[in-house]
Design a protein around this motif. Sequence first.
Motif, PDB file in Angstrom:
ATOM      1  N   VAL A 213     -38.949  12.781  34.360  1.00 47.46           N
ATOM      2  CA  VAL A 213     -40.231  12.066  33.983  1.00 47.46           C
ATOM      3  C   VAL A 213     -40.743  11.757  35.426  1.00 47.46           C
ATOM      4  N   VAL A 214     -42.193  11.943  35.378  1.00 48.43           N
ATOM      5  CA  VAL A 214     -42.786  11.769  36.987  1.00 48.43           C
ATOM      6  C   VAL A 214     -43.144  10.440  36.716  1.00 48.43           C
ATOM      7  N   ASP A 215     -42.907   9.988  38.111  1.00 48.62           N
ATOM      8  CA  ASP A 215     -43.325   8.588  38.419  1.00 48.62           C
ATOM      9  C   ASP A 215     -43.976   8.619  39.703  1.00 48.62           C
ATOM     10  N   TYR A 216     -44.067   7.294  40.521  1.00 50.16           N
ATOM     11  CA  TYR A 216     -44.833   7.202  41.680  1.00 50.16           C
ATOM     12  C   TYR A 216     -44.460   6.115  42.339  1.00 50.16           C
ATOM     13  N   PHE A 217     -44.082   6.167  43.666  1.00 45.65           N
ATOM     14  CA  PHE A 217     -43.785   5.020  44.601  1.00 45.65           C
ATOM     15  C   PHE A 217     -43.800   5.488  45.887  1.00 45.65           C
ATOM     16  N   PHE A 218     -45.307   5.654  46.658  1.00 47.37           N
ATOM     17  CA  PHE A 218     -45.456   6.052  47.872  1.00 47.37           C
ATOM     18  C   PHE A 218     -45.411   7.545  47.994  1.00 47.37           C
ATOM     19  N   ASP A 219     -44.560   8.098  47.186  1.00 50.52           N
ATOM     20  CA  ASP A 219     -44.683   9.843  46.717  1.00 50.52           C
ATOM     21  C   ASP A 219     -44.848  10.056  45.239  1.00 50.52           C
ATOM     22  N   TYR A 220     -45.089  10.981  44.638  1.00 50.23           N
ATOM     23  CA  TYR A 220     -44.972  11.483  43.412  1.00 50.23           C
ATOM     24  C   TYR A 220     -43.470  11.662  43.275  1.00 50.23           C
ATOM     25  N   LEU A 221     -42.843  11.331  42.233  1.00 49.80           N
ATOM     26  CA  LEU A 221     -41.492  11.507  42.007  1.00 49.80           C
ATOM     27  C   LEU A 221     -41.081  12.080  40.894  1.00 49.80           C
ATOM     28  N   LEU A 222     -40.131  12.739  40.670  1.00 50.67           N
ATOM     29  CA  LEU A 222     -39.463  13.271  39.463  1.00 50.67           C
ATOM     30  C   LEU A 222     -38.315  12.904  39.346  1.00 50.67           C
TER      31      LEU A 222
END
Length: 529
Positions: free
Chosen positions: A252-261
Amino acid sequence: MSRTIAVAITLAAAFFACRSSGDDTSGDDVQGGDAPSGDVTIQEVQNDSMAPGTPVTLKGVVVTTIDLFGGKTGDFWVEEPGGGERSGVHVFGAPLASVSAIAVGDLVDITGAQKDEFAYAGSNGSGGDTSGRSITELKPVNGGMMTVTKVGTGTVPAPVMVDALMIGQKATQAERDAEWEKWEGVLITMKNVSALSSAACVGSACNDKSLNKIDLTGGIVLESSLAALPGGSATTPGNVARGDCLGTVTGVVDYFFDYLLLNTAADSVTTGGTGCPAAEAAALCTDGMDNDGNGFKDCDDNSCVISEATCRTTTTIAAVQATTPTGAVELQDVYVTAIGRTGYDLWVSSSLTAGANAGIYIRASGVPMLDANVVVGAKVNVIGKVTEFNNDTMGDPLTQMSRLALTVIAAPTVPPTPVLGQTVASLLVPATGEPYEGVLVTLTNVKITTVGASAAFYVSDLSQKTTVSTAFKADDDVYRLLPAEATKCYSTITGIWSYNVFDNRYLFFPRGTGTTVDGVLAVNQTDCN
Protein backbone atom coordinates in the motif's frame (compact mmCIF):
# COMPACT_ATOMS: atom_id res chain seq x y z
CA MET A 1 5.61 5.58 7.83
CA SER A 2 2.44 5.85 9.85
CA ARG A 3 2.35 8.47 12.54
CA THR A 4 1.54 8.54 16.21
CA ILE A 5 -2.14 8.70 16.99
CA ALA A 6 -2.78 12.24 18.18
CA VAL A 7 -6.14 12.56 19.86
CA ALA A 8 -7.51 14.03 23.06
CA ILE A 9 -5.67 12.83 26.14
CA THR A 10 -8.87 11.47 27.62
CA LEU A 11 -9.17 9.05 24.69
CA ALA A 12 -5.50 8.11 24.36
CA ALA A 13 -5.71 4.92 26.40
CA ALA A 14 -8.26 3.47 24.02
CA PHE A 15 -6.02 3.57 20.97
CA PHE A 16 -3.12 1.67 19.48
CA ALA A 17 0.13 3.60 19.09
CA CYS A 18 1.00 3.94 15.43
CA ARG A 19 4.44 4.13 13.83
CA SER A 20 5.97 7.60 13.68
CA SER A 21 8.82 9.93 14.31
CA GLY A 22 6.40 12.65 15.27
CA ASP A 23 3.04 14.24 14.75
CA ASP A 24 1.52 17.27 13.08
CA THR A 25 -1.63 19.01 14.21
CA SER A 26 -1.54 21.87 11.75
CA GLY A 27 -4.90 20.86 10.28
CA ASP A 28 -6.67 20.06 13.55
CA ASP A 29 -8.62 23.29 13.66
CA VAL A 30 -9.18 23.75 9.94
CA GLN A 31 -12.80 23.12 9.13
CA GLY A 32 -13.82 22.49 5.55
CA GLY A 33 -17.10 24.35 5.64
CA ASP A 34 -20.37 22.49 5.99
CA ALA A 35 -20.31 18.72 6.35
CA PRO A 36 -21.17 16.73 3.22
CA SER A 37 -24.89 16.27 2.71
CA GLY A 38 -24.51 12.46 2.62
CA ASP A 39 -22.01 9.67 2.58
CA VAL A 40 -18.88 10.28 0.52
CA THR A 41 -16.51 8.07 -1.44
CA ILE A 42 -12.80 7.74 -0.85
CA GLN A 43 -12.25 9.37 -4.25
CA GLU A 44 -14.06 12.44 -2.93
CA VAL A 45 -11.88 12.40 0.20
CA GLN A 46 -8.77 12.24 -1.97
CA ASN A 47 -9.96 15.13 -4.12
CA ASP A 48 -8.33 18.47 -3.27
CA SER A 49 -11.73 20.15 -3.45
CA MET A 50 -12.53 18.61 -0.05
CA ALA A 51 -10.78 20.74 2.57
CA PRO A 52 -8.87 19.27 5.53
CA GLY A 53 -11.12 19.14 8.59
CA THR A 54 -14.21 18.14 6.63
CA PRO A 55 -16.26 15.50 8.49
CA VAL A 56 -16.33 12.20 6.62
CA THR A 57 -18.61 9.15 6.62
CA LEU A 58 -17.63 6.13 4.51
CA LYS A 59 -20.01 3.24 3.87
CA GLY A 60 -19.16 -0.29 2.73
CA VAL A 61 -15.43 0.19 2.12
CA VAL A 62 -13.03 -2.77 2.14
CA VAL A 63 -10.29 -3.21 4.72
CA THR A 64 -7.13 -3.88 2.68
CA THR A 65 -4.45 -4.08 5.38
CA ILE A 66 -4.02 -3.62 9.14
CA ASP A 67 -0.74 -2.75 10.85
CA LEU A 68 0.00 -5.64 13.20
CA PHE A 69 3.78 -5.68 12.75
CA GLY A 70 6.53 -4.31 14.97
CA GLY A 71 6.36 -2.44 18.22
CA LYS A 72 3.84 0.20 17.13
CA THR A 73 0.62 -0.96 15.53
CA GLY A 74 -2.98 0.05 14.92
CA ASP A 75 -3.31 1.90 11.61
CA PHE A 76 -5.38 0.38 8.81
CA TRP A 77 -6.22 1.10 5.18
CA VAL A 78 -9.49 0.88 3.27
CA GLU A 79 -10.45 1.01 -0.39
CA GLU A 80 -13.61 1.38 -2.39
CA PRO A 81 -14.66 -2.11 -3.60
CA GLY A 82 -14.07 -1.09 -7.23
CA GLY A 83 -10.46 -0.05 -6.60
CA GLY A 84 -8.58 2.19 -9.02
CA GLU A 85 -6.92 5.58 -8.75
CA ARG A 86 -7.51 7.53 -5.52
CA SER A 87 -9.67 4.69 -4.16
CA GLY A 88 -7.75 4.06 -0.92
CA VAL A 89 -7.06 5.97 2.28
CA HIS A 90 -5.04 5.56 5.46
CA VAL A 91 -7.06 5.51 8.72
CA PHE A 92 -5.67 6.13 12.18
CA GLY A 93 -7.06 6.89 15.61
CA ALA A 94 -9.81 4.27 15.70
CA PRO A 95 -10.56 2.76 19.14
CA LEU A 96 -8.73 -0.42 20.06
CA ALA A 97 -11.89 -2.49 20.26
CA SER A 98 -12.97 -1.45 16.77
CA VAL A 99 -9.64 -2.26 15.14
CA SER A 100 -9.41 -5.59 16.97
CA ALA A 101 -12.83 -6.57 15.64
CA ILE A 102 -12.03 -6.15 11.93
CA ALA A 103 -9.99 -8.19 9.47
CA VAL A 104 -8.62 -7.77 5.97
CA GLY A 105 -11.52 -8.23 3.51
CA ASP A 106 -14.20 -6.92 5.87
CA LEU A 107 -16.66 -4.32 4.62
CA VAL A 108 -16.88 -1.48 7.13
CA ASP A 109 -18.66 1.79 7.76
CA ILE A 110 -16.56 4.62 9.21
CA THR A 111 -18.21 7.53 11.00
CA GLY A 112 -16.91 10.25 13.29
CA ALA A 113 -13.90 10.84 11.02
CA GLN A 114 -12.49 13.89 9.33
CA LYS A 115 -10.09 14.45 6.46
CA ASP A 116 -6.51 15.40 7.28
CA GLU A 117 -3.54 16.35 5.11
CA PHE A 118 -0.58 15.23 7.16
CA ALA A 119 2.93 16.65 6.75
CA TYR A 120 5.40 16.19 9.60
CA ALA A 121 6.01 19.57 11.21
CA GLY A 122 9.16 18.55 13.07
CA SER A 123 10.08 18.76 16.72
CA ASN A 124 10.20 22.15 18.46
CA GLY A 125 9.71 23.89 15.15
CA SER A 126 12.58 22.16 13.34
CA GLY A 127 13.25 19.14 11.17
CA GLY A 128 9.88 19.18 9.44
CA ASP A 129 8.89 18.25 5.89
CA THR A 130 9.26 21.41 3.79
CA SER A 131 8.53 19.77 0.42
CA GLY A 132 4.91 20.91 0.31
CA ARG A 133 3.78 17.29 -0.01
CA SER A 134 1.34 15.61 2.36
CA ILE A 135 -0.63 12.40 2.79
CA THR A 136 -4.43 12.34 2.81
CA GLU A 137 -5.67 10.49 5.90
CA LEU A 138 -8.73 10.02 8.09
CA LYS A 139 -8.54 10.73 11.80
CA PRO A 140 -11.16 11.16 14.57
CA VAL A 141 -13.28 14.27 14.25
CA ASN A 142 -12.17 17.04 16.58
CA GLY A 143 -13.44 16.39 20.09
CA GLY A 144 -15.02 13.09 19.13
CA MET A 145 -14.36 9.42 18.56
CA MET A 146 -14.20 7.53 15.28
CA THR A 147 -16.54 4.54 14.89
CA VAL A 148 -15.62 1.57 12.69
CA THR A 149 -18.42 -0.97 12.16
CA LYS A 150 -18.19 -4.23 10.25
CA VAL A 151 -21.18 -4.53 7.88
CA GLY A 152 -20.18 -7.55 5.83
CA THR A 153 -17.42 -9.47 4.11
CA GLY A 154 -16.11 -8.46 0.73
CA THR A 155 -13.15 -9.00 -1.59
CA VAL A 156 -9.98 -6.97 -1.44
CA PRO A 157 -9.52 -5.23 -4.82
CA ALA A 158 -6.69 -6.69 -6.87
CA PRO A 159 -3.49 -4.64 -6.58
CA VAL A 160 -3.14 -2.18 -9.45
CA MET A 161 -0.12 -2.76 -11.69
CA VAL A 162 2.05 0.39 -11.64
CA ASP A 163 5.00 1.14 -13.95
CA ALA A 164 7.64 2.40 -11.52
CA LEU A 165 10.24 3.07 -14.23
CA MET A 166 7.81 5.24 -16.16
CA ILE A 167 7.16 7.32 -13.04
CA GLY A 168 10.84 7.56 -12.14
CA GLN A 169 11.75 8.83 -15.59
CA LYS A 170 9.31 11.74 -15.46
CA ALA A 171 11.13 14.98 -16.11
CA THR A 172 10.45 16.71 -12.80
CA GLN A 173 9.87 15.84 -9.17
CA ALA A 174 6.45 17.47 -9.39
CA GLU A 175 5.46 15.10 -12.21
CA ARG A 176 6.71 12.09 -10.24
CA ASP A 177 4.84 13.24 -7.15
CA ALA A 178 1.63 13.65 -9.16
CA GLU A 179 1.86 10.05 -10.35
CA TRP A 180 2.50 8.56 -6.91
CA GLU A 181 -0.19 10.74 -5.34
CA LYS A 182 -2.81 8.92 -7.42
CA TRP A 183 -2.05 5.73 -5.50
CA GLU A 184 -1.98 7.04 -1.91
CA GLY A 185 -3.66 4.42 0.28
CA VAL A 186 -4.13 2.02 -2.65
CA LEU A 187 -2.77 -1.52 -2.99
CA ILE A 188 -0.39 -1.67 -5.95
CA THR A 189 2.05 -4.13 -7.51
CA MET A 190 5.31 -3.32 -9.27
CA LYS A 191 7.21 -5.92 -11.31
CA ASN A 192 10.93 -6.24 -11.99
CA VAL A 193 12.13 -3.24 -10.02
CA SER A 194 15.71 -2.65 -8.89
CA ALA A 195 16.87 -2.28 -5.32
CA LEU A 196 18.75 1.01 -5.46
CA SER A 197 20.06 0.55 -1.93
CA SER A 198 20.63 -2.33 0.44
CA ALA A 199 18.12 -3.01 3.20
CA ALA A 200 18.89 -0.63 6.06
CA CYS A 201 17.27 0.77 9.18
CA VAL A 202 15.13 3.91 9.09
CA GLY A 203 16.62 6.92 10.89
CA SER A 204 20.20 7.58 11.93
CA ALA A 205 19.56 6.28 15.45
CA CYS A 206 18.00 3.01 14.22
CA ASN A 207 15.78 2.97 17.30
CA ASP A 208 13.07 0.75 15.78
CA LYS A 209 14.75 -2.45 14.61
CA SER A 210 11.58 -3.58 12.83
CA LEU A 211 11.47 -0.46 10.63
CA ASN A 212 13.75 -0.85 7.60
CA LYS A 213 13.81 0.42 4.04
CA ILE A 214 15.05 -0.14 0.49
CA ASP A 215 15.14 2.52 -2.25
CA LEU A 216 13.41 1.26 -5.39
CA THR A 217 13.03 2.11 -9.06
CA GLY A 218 10.69 5.05 -9.46
CA GLY A 219 11.95 7.00 -6.46
CA ILE A 220 9.66 5.16 -4.06
CA VAL A 221 10.94 3.62 -0.82
CA LEU A 222 9.96 0.11 0.26
CA GLU A 223 9.43 0.22 4.03
CA SER A 224 8.70 -2.56 6.52
CA SER A 225 5.93 -0.83 8.45
CA LEU A 226 3.48 -3.70 7.92
CA ALA A 227 5.73 -6.74 7.42
CA ALA A 228 9.40 -7.71 7.35
CA LEU A 229 11.51 -7.28 4.23
CA PRO A 230 12.86 -10.40 2.45
CA GLY A 231 15.17 -12.30 4.78
CA GLY A 232 14.39 -9.90 7.61
CA SER A 233 12.43 -9.96 10.83
CA ALA A 234 11.16 -7.64 13.54
CA THR A 235 14.79 -7.14 14.58
CA THR A 236 16.80 -7.42 11.34
CA PRO A 237 16.65 -5.49 8.03
CA GLY A 238 16.84 -8.47 5.67
CA ASN A 239 19.20 -9.58 2.92
CA VAL A 240 18.25 -7.46 -0.09
CA ALA A 241 21.37 -5.79 -1.46
CA ARG A 242 21.83 -2.81 -3.72
CA GLY A 243 21.50 -3.96 -7.34
CA ASP A 244 19.18 -6.90 -6.62
CA CYS A 245 16.32 -7.38 -9.06
CA LEU A 246 12.99 -7.80 -7.28
CA GLY A 247 10.41 -9.85 -9.17
CA THR A 248 7.28 -8.38 -7.60
CA VAL A 249 6.62 -5.87 -4.85
CA THR A 250 3.07 -5.52 -3.56
CA GLY A 251 1.93 -3.10 -0.91
CA VAL A 252 0.00 0.00 0.00
CA VAL A 253 1.29 3.48 -0.88
CA ASP A 254 1.94 5.89 1.98
CA TYR A 255 3.98 9.05 2.52
CA PHE A 256 6.44 10.30 5.13
CA PHE A 257 9.11 12.60 3.66
CA ASP A 258 9.21 10.15 0.71
CA TYR A 259 6.52 8.19 -1.08
CA LEU A 260 6.57 4.78 0.59
CA LEU A 261 5.43 1.33 -0.46
CA LEU A 262 4.50 -0.67 2.65
CA ASN A 263 4.65 -4.38 1.80
CA THR A 264 1.64 -6.09 3.32
CA ALA A 265 3.36 -9.42 3.98
CA ALA A 266 6.86 -10.85 3.95
CA ASP A 267 6.07 -12.85 0.81
CA SER A 268 4.62 -9.86 -1.04
CA VAL A 269 8.19 -8.99 -2.04
CA THR A 270 9.91 -11.58 -4.21
CA THR A 271 13.52 -11.66 -5.35
CA GLY A 272 14.94 -13.18 -8.51
CA GLY A 273 13.31 -10.85 -11.00
CA THR A 274 14.52 -10.37 -14.58
CA GLY A 275 14.93 -7.37 -16.82
CA CYS A 276 15.15 -4.82 -14.01
CA PRO A 277 16.23 -1.30 -14.99
CA ALA A 278 20.00 -1.01 -15.16
CA ALA A 279 21.57 1.01 -12.37
CA GLU A 280 23.49 4.11 -13.29
CA ALA A 281 27.11 2.96 -13.51
CA ALA A 282 30.23 3.32 -15.63
CA ALA A 283 29.28 4.09 -19.26
CA LEU A 284 25.68 4.84 -18.28
CA CYS A 285 26.86 7.78 -16.17
CA THR A 286 27.43 9.95 -19.23
CA ASP A 287 24.47 9.03 -21.44
CA GLY A 288 22.17 11.81 -20.24
CA MET A 289 19.45 9.34 -19.17
CA ASP A 290 17.91 8.34 -15.87
CA ASN A 291 18.44 4.63 -16.50
CA ASP A 292 17.16 3.31 -13.18
CA GLY A 293 14.22 5.70 -12.90
CA ASN A 294 15.05 7.08 -9.48
CA GLY A 295 14.73 10.72 -10.51
CA PHE A 296 18.48 11.30 -10.89
CA LYS A 297 20.67 10.86 -13.93
CA ASP A 298 24.39 10.58 -14.51
CA CYS A 299 26.52 12.20 -11.78
CA ASP A 300 23.46 13.35 -9.85
CA ASP A 301 22.80 9.67 -9.13
CA ASN A 302 24.55 8.15 -6.11
CA SER A 303 25.25 4.97 -8.07
CA CYS A 304 27.40 7.03 -10.45
CA VAL A 305 29.03 8.80 -7.53
CA ILE A 306 30.13 5.40 -6.26
CA SER A 307 31.09 3.75 -9.53
CA GLU A 308 32.43 6.61 -11.66
CA ALA A 309 35.50 8.50 -10.39
CA THR A 310 34.69 11.60 -12.46
CA CYS A 311 31.46 12.01 -10.47
CA ARG A 312 33.32 12.80 -7.24
CA THR A 313 36.30 14.82 -6.04
CA THR A 314 39.16 13.40 -3.99
CA THR A 315 39.83 15.66 -1.03
CA THR A 316 41.12 15.73 2.55
CA ILE A 317 39.48 16.12 5.94
CA ALA A 318 41.32 19.40 6.49
CA ALA A 319 39.98 20.79 3.21
CA VAL A 320 36.44 19.68 4.06
CA GLN A 321 36.64 21.27 7.49
CA ALA A 322 37.89 24.52 5.94
CA THR A 323 35.31 24.80 3.14
CA THR A 324 32.20 22.68 2.64
CA PRO A 325 32.53 21.04 -0.79
CA THR A 326 29.73 20.98 -3.32
CA GLY A 327 28.97 17.60 -4.81
CA ALA A 328 30.31 14.22 -3.82
CA VAL A 329 33.79 13.63 -2.43
CA GLU A 330 36.14 10.79 -1.56
CA LEU A 331 38.42 10.66 1.46
CA GLN A 332 41.32 8.31 0.79
CA ASP A 333 43.59 6.55 3.30
CA VAL A 334 41.88 7.84 6.42
CA TYR A 335 41.79 5.97 9.73
CA VAL A 336 38.83 4.85 11.81
CA THR A 337 38.98 6.41 15.27
CA ALA A 338 35.57 5.37 16.65
CA ILE A 339 32.50 3.38 15.64
CA GLY A 340 28.94 4.27 16.56
CA ARG A 341 27.22 2.17 19.19
CA THR A 342 24.60 0.95 16.68
CA GLY A 343 27.25 -0.18 14.17
CA TYR A 344 26.33 2.25 11.38
CA ASP A 345 28.19 5.52 12.02
CA LEU A 346 31.93 6.11 12.42
CA TRP A 347 34.56 8.79 12.85
CA VAL A 348 37.73 8.98 10.81
CA SER A 349 40.99 10.92 11.01
CA SER A 350 43.54 11.92 8.40
CA SER A 351 46.33 10.02 10.17
CA LEU A 352 46.96 7.82 13.17
CA THR A 353 48.34 10.85 15.03
CA ALA A 354 45.98 13.52 13.75
CA GLY A 355 45.28 16.80 15.52
CA ALA A 356 43.12 19.85 14.96
CA ASN A 357 40.87 19.93 11.86
CA ALA A 358 41.78 16.32 11.07
CA GLY A 359 38.66 14.40 12.16
CA ILE A 360 35.13 14.09 10.78
CA TYR A 361 31.86 12.32 11.56
CA ILE A 362 30.68 9.84 8.89
CA ARG A 363 26.95 9.23 9.26
CA ALA A 364 24.90 6.41 7.82
CA SER A 365 22.64 7.38 4.93
CA GLY A 366 20.38 4.46 4.06
CA VAL A 367 23.35 2.10 3.94
CA PRO A 368 23.92 -1.27 5.62
CA MET A 369 25.58 -1.79 8.96
CA LEU A 370 29.38 -1.56 8.85
CA ASP A 371 31.26 -4.73 7.98
CA ALA A 372 33.04 -6.58 10.76
CA ASN A 373 36.44 -5.57 9.34
CA VAL A 374 35.67 -1.88 9.83
CA VAL A 375 37.34 -1.49 13.22
CA VAL A 376 39.23 1.21 15.10
CA GLY A 377 42.61 1.74 13.45
CA ALA A 378 41.62 0.39 10.02
CA LYS A 379 42.66 2.42 6.98
CA VAL A 380 39.65 3.15 4.76
CA ASN A 381 38.41 5.11 1.76
CA VAL A 382 35.03 6.80 2.15
CA ILE A 383 32.76 8.17 -0.60
CA GLY A 384 29.91 10.49 0.32
CA LYS A 385 28.53 14.00 0.51
CA VAL A 386 29.44 16.64 3.10
CA THR A 387 26.95 18.94 4.80
CA GLU A 388 27.07 21.50 7.56
CA PHE A 389 24.12 20.19 9.54
CA ASN A 390 22.05 22.38 11.85
CA ASN A 391 18.48 21.79 12.94
CA ASP A 392 17.69 25.51 13.19
CA THR A 393 19.32 28.94 12.94
CA MET A 394 20.74 28.80 16.45
CA GLY A 395 24.26 27.80 17.43
CA ASP A 396 26.85 26.27 15.13
CA PRO A 397 26.55 23.53 12.50
CA LEU A 398 28.17 20.10 12.66
CA THR A 399 30.34 19.05 9.74
CA GLN A 400 29.28 15.57 8.67
CA MET A 401 29.68 13.29 5.68
CA SER A 402 26.90 10.97 4.56
CA ARG A 403 28.40 7.60 3.76
CA LEU A 404 27.59 6.18 0.33
CA ALA A 405 30.45 3.66 0.13
CA LEU A 406 33.33 2.56 2.32
CA THR A 407 36.30 0.36 1.42
CA VAL A 408 38.80 -1.07 3.88
CA ILE A 409 42.33 -0.53 2.52
CA ALA A 410 44.31 -2.07 5.39
CA ALA A 411 43.70 -3.70 8.74
CA PRO A 412 44.92 -1.94 11.90
CA THR A 413 48.58 -2.08 12.82
CA VAL A 414 48.62 0.26 15.81
CA PRO A 415 45.74 2.13 17.48
CA PRO A 416 45.16 5.81 16.67
CA THR A 417 46.88 8.27 18.99
CA PRO A 418 44.43 10.75 20.54
CA VAL A 419 45.11 14.44 20.95
CA LEU A 420 46.53 15.21 24.39
CA GLY A 421 46.72 18.36 26.47
CA GLN A 422 43.34 19.88 25.64
CA THR A 423 41.15 21.12 28.47
CA VAL A 424 37.37 20.97 28.52
CA ALA A 425 37.28 24.69 29.31
CA SER A 426 39.02 25.38 26.01
CA LEU A 427 37.08 22.78 24.01
CA LEU A 428 33.72 24.25 25.08
CA VAL A 429 34.59 27.59 23.45
CA PRO A 430 33.63 27.67 19.74
CA ALA A 431 36.82 29.37 18.58
CA THR A 432 39.08 26.78 20.22
CA GLY A 433 36.71 23.81 20.35
CA GLU A 434 35.51 23.71 16.74
CA PRO A 435 38.90 22.57 15.32
CA TYR A 436 38.57 19.42 17.45
CA GLU A 437 35.04 18.57 16.30
CA GLY A 438 35.13 14.92 15.21
CA VAL A 439 38.65 14.43 16.62
CA LEU A 440 39.78 11.71 19.03
CA VAL A 441 40.92 13.34 22.27
CA THR A 442 42.09 12.19 25.69
CA LEU A 443 40.84 14.18 28.68
CA THR A 444 42.51 14.02 32.08
CA ASN A 445 41.01 13.99 35.59
CA VAL A 446 37.41 13.46 34.50
CA LYS A 447 34.69 12.61 36.97
CA ILE A 448 31.42 11.04 35.83
CA THR A 449 29.05 12.87 38.13
CA THR A 450 25.71 11.60 36.81
CA VAL A 451 25.00 8.81 34.31
CA GLY A 452 22.05 9.65 32.08
CA ALA A 453 19.04 7.34 32.00
CA SER A 454 16.67 6.72 29.09
CA ALA A 455 14.46 9.65 30.09
CA ALA A 456 17.49 11.90 29.59
CA PHE A 457 18.41 10.16 26.31
CA TYR A 458 21.46 8.76 28.12
CA VAL A 459 23.16 12.17 28.25
CA SER A 460 25.52 12.15 31.23
CA ASP A 461 27.11 14.89 33.33
CA LEU A 462 30.89 14.97 33.68
CA SER A 463 33.46 17.40 35.01
CA GLN A 464 37.16 17.93 34.50
CA LYS A 465 39.43 19.13 37.31
CA THR A 466 42.27 21.40 36.22
CA THR A 467 42.79 24.55 38.23
CA VAL A 468 39.01 24.58 38.59
CA SER A 469 36.29 22.06 37.77
CA THR A 470 34.57 22.46 34.39
CA ALA A 471 31.25 20.71 33.77
CA PHE A 472 30.39 19.18 30.41
CA LYS A 473 28.10 16.58 28.83
CA ALA A 474 28.67 13.12 27.37
CA ASP A 475 26.32 11.27 24.99
CA ASP A 476 26.04 7.59 24.08
CA ASP A 477 26.71 7.79 20.34
CA VAL A 478 29.76 5.52 20.76
CA TYR A 479 29.52 4.06 24.28
CA ARG A 480 26.72 4.20 26.84
CA LEU A 481 28.03 4.96 30.32
CA LEU A 482 26.83 2.53 32.98
CA PRO A 483 25.19 3.42 36.31
CA ALA A 484 28.07 1.66 38.10
CA GLU A 485 30.48 4.19 36.57
CA ALA A 486 28.77 7.18 38.21
CA THR A 487 30.86 9.20 40.68
CA LYS A 488 34.09 7.56 39.50
CA CYS A 489 37.09 9.68 38.62
CA TYR A 490 39.28 8.75 35.66
CA SER A 491 42.81 10.02 35.33
CA THR A 492 42.32 9.78 31.54
CA ILE A 493 39.35 8.98 29.35
CA THR A 494 39.36 8.91 25.53
CA GLY A 495 36.62 9.66 23.04
CA ILE A 496 35.37 11.91 20.26
CA TRP A 497 34.80 15.63 20.79
CA SER A 498 31.65 16.74 18.96
CA TYR A 499 28.83 19.26 18.78
CA ASN A 500 25.11 18.75 19.46
CA VAL A 501 23.12 21.03 17.14
CA PHE A 502 19.86 20.38 19.00
CA ASP A 503 21.21 21.62 22.33
CA ASN A 504 23.74 24.03 20.76
CA ARG A 505 26.71 22.85 22.80
CA TYR A 506 29.94 20.90 22.51
CA LEU A 507 30.01 17.48 24.14
CA PHE A 508 32.03 14.28 24.45
CA PHE A 509 31.46 10.76 23.12
CA PRO A 510 33.51 8.41 25.33
CA ARG A 511 34.78 5.30 23.58
CA GLY A 512 34.42 3.35 26.81
CA THR A 513 35.75 3.07 30.33
CA GLY A 514 36.68 -0.59 30.52
CA THR A 515 40.14 -0.97 28.94
CA THR A 516 43.27 1.04 28.23
CA VAL A 517 42.49 1.05 24.50
CA ASP A 518 38.94 2.24 25.03
CA GLY A 519 39.74 4.97 27.47
CA VAL A 520 40.64 4.42 31.10
CA LEU A 521 44.19 4.22 32.41
CA ALA A 522 43.48 4.53 36.10
CA VAL A 523 40.80 5.46 38.59
CA ASN A 524 41.88 8.14 41.07
CA GLN A 525 39.13 9.88 43.02
CA THR A 526 41.32 12.55 44.59
CA ASP A 527 42.32 14.24 41.32
CA CYS A 528 38.71 15.11 40.46
CA ASN A 529 37.45 16.49 43.78
